[in-house]
Design an enzyme around this catalytic site. Sequence first.
Site, PDB file in Angstrom:
ATOM      1  CB  CYS A   1      -0.938   0.006   1.194  1.00 24.59           C
ATOM      2  SG  CYS A   1      -2.306  -1.120   0.976  1.00 24.59           S
TER       3      CYS A   1
HETATM    4  C1  UDX Z   1      -0.886   0.218   5.507  1.00 21.68           C
HETATM    5  C2  UDX Z   1      -1.747   1.161   6.348  1.00 21.68           C
HETATM    6  O1  UDX Z   1      -1.251   1.192   7.707  1.00 21.68           O
HETATM    7  C3  UDX Z   1      -3.197   0.725   6.332  1.00 21.68           C
HETATM    8  O2  UDX Z   1      -3.988   1.677   7.030  1.00 21.68           O
HETATM    9  C4  UDX Z   1      -3.660   0.622   4.882  1.00 21.68           C
HETATM   10  O3  UDX Z   1      -5.000   0.148   4.817  1.00 21.68           O
HETATM   11  C5  UDX Z   1      -2.747  -0.295   4.088  1.00 21.68           C
HETATM   12  O4  UDX Z   1      -1.399   0.148   4.198  1.00 21.68           O
HETATM   13  P1  UDX Z   1       0.218  -2.214   5.812  1.00 21.68           P
HETATM   14  O5  UDX Z   1       0.896  -1.920   4.505  1.00 21.68           O
HETATM   15  O6  UDX Z   1      -0.447  -3.514   5.980  1.00 21.68           O
HETATM   16  O7  UDX Z   1      -0.889  -1.081   6.122  1.00 21.68           O
HETATM   17  O8  UDX Z   1       1.324  -2.099   6.972  1.00 21.68           O
HETATM   18  P2  UDX Z   1       1.827  -1.000   8.030  1.00 21.68           P
HETATM   19  O9  UDX Z   1       1.724  -1.580   9.379  1.00 21.68           O
HETATM   20  O10 UDX Z   1       1.180   0.307   7.808  1.00 21.68           O
HETATM   21  O11 UDX Z   1       3.374  -0.901   7.651  1.00 21.68           O
HETATM   22  C6  UDX Z   1       3.809  -0.416   6.378  1.00 21.68           C
HETATM   23  C7  UDX Z   1       5.322  -0.324   6.354  1.00 21.68           C
HETATM   24  O12 UDX Z   1       5.770   0.741   7.205  1.00 21.68           O
HETATM   25  C8  UDX Z   1       6.055  -1.587   6.830  1.00 21.68           C
HETATM   26  O13 UDX Z   1       7.126  -1.851   5.937  1.00 21.68           O
HETATM   27  C9  UDX Z   1       6.585  -1.213   8.202  1.00 21.68           C
HETATM   28  O14 UDX Z   1       7.786  -1.881   8.516  1.00 21.68           O
HETATM   29  C10 UDX Z   1       6.830   0.283   8.031  1.00 21.68           C
HETATM   30  N1  UDX Z   1       6.769   1.011   9.305  1.00 21.68           N
HETATM   31  C11 UDX Z   1       5.607   1.097  10.013  1.00 21.68           C
HETATM   32  C12 UDX Z   1       7.922   1.643   9.776  1.00 21.68           C
HETATM   33  O15 UDX Z   1       8.997   1.593   9.151  1.00 21.68           O
HETATM   34  N2  UDX Z   1       7.848   2.356  10.948  1.00 21.68           N
HETATM   35  C13 UDX Z   1       6.689   2.473  11.671  1.00 21.68           C
HETATM   36  O16 UDX Z   1       6.704   3.141  12.718  1.00 21.68           O
HETATM   37  C14 UDX Z   1       5.537   1.812  11.192  1.00 21.68           C
END
Ligand code: UDX
Length: 407
Positions: A229
């Site tokens: 996403c």
């Molecule tokens: C995301 C959105 O959070 C969600 O609301 C939407 O519907 C779809 O996209 P998702 O892709 O499943 O969800 O995962 P998410 O938990 O958001 O993490 C995305 C990426 O960000 C991951 O690679 C994670 O490692 C990274 N991340 C997340 C960080 O590097 N630091 C953080 O503090 C949080």
Amino acid sequence: GVPPFFEPGLEERLREVVRSRRLRSTTNVHEAVMSSDVTFVTVGTPSRRDGSIDLQFIERSAEEVGRALAAKDGYHLVVVKSTVIPGTTGNIVKPIVERFSGKRCGPDFGLCMSPEFLREGSAVEDTLKPDRVVIGEFDRRSGDTLKKLFNEFYGGDIPILRTNLATAEMTKYANNSFLATKISFINSIANICDKVPGTDVEVVAKAIGMDHRINPRFLRAGLGWGGSCFPKDVKALLSFSRSLSYEAPILWAALEVNDAQPLQAVGLARRKLGSLKGRRVAVLGLAFKPDTDDIRESRATVLIDALLQEGARVIAYDPKALDASRNFLGKGIEYAESAESCLKGAECCIVATEWREFEKLQPEDFVSLMKKPVVIDGRRVFNPGDFGGKVDFAAIGLGEAPALEKD
Ligand code: UDX
């Protein structure tokens, strides 16, 4: 009964609803529309090469739903849940459904856009307890119908925000882009901390996160954001914005920071080892985040590509994503069946995904298993205080000597 992705508890839940006959699946759209009151369109909206959104699946679904509606008497509500650029539901979905059904949106069928905010790995929890539900409605009747459904499902406990179709479409892009930008922001601070001895981005993030205006979530520095996403949606919003002659520099910067972030770990490894040519590097974690086996846009894969380009010999381990990685990454790297076997004989270890099981590893494990205990914490899973003196330790956003956190 078999979910296409791993998520804790998902398979059991799926089996339960299939067994109790509360979930049926069919490839026959006509049958599905005829036997229901509401159709949610949840198909993928992938990126094209230039970052813009590919709407072919949305268009095809609208056509199929339209054809089915042609044969149906009575009111039916169509809800777009897929992430689509503003204007898509009103300007593309509506005319296609109208053309193929021969009916009019409004009196004959309803149309809403309700963006999906769930995260992979916690999809069930996020679906059952969302922060809010957004309903974009073509007209009042459409919105009332969807609100009734959500109220029955959530028992009126979840805030519902009603708006028009295009604003609902925009909220999803704004939501994901904001979170992605927040992470890129803290990663920029981490990269500055890296150059300032004694600073630690973890402490900075904790302190600024205590400010209610900022809040601590999505403020974890690391190798950046991956998944199906964030990268796709930030690129799609940027491309959409450009098509409207606005450059959106903040989105562009968020992407730039993210593209370069995995290279920070390569830089740290080089700082410790000098050249990486011929060195055996253990990468812990391949999934784009913990609790999933999804490796789409995973920062680990970008990291591995960069390591291979430096001439390193890469061995990788992930608790759930080994199969997906074998298919995707192919033969250039070796795979291990456990964290311990991955570390064996390695001269450097880089943590690329913060799986719980990696947190259990002790400095002594690295010392006893590795040829050289150089540990690069790309996801800040280890306590620098515990690791600093025992292994040759570096971490994203940790200026050489760790800062003291005072209560
Ligand atoms: C995301 C959105 O959070 C969600 O609301 C939407 O519907 C779809 O996209 P998702 O892709 O499943 O969800 O995962 P998410 O938990 O958001 O993490 C995305 C990426 O960000 C991951 O690679 C994670 O490692 C990274 N991340 C997340 C960080 O590097 N630091 C953080 O503090 C949080």
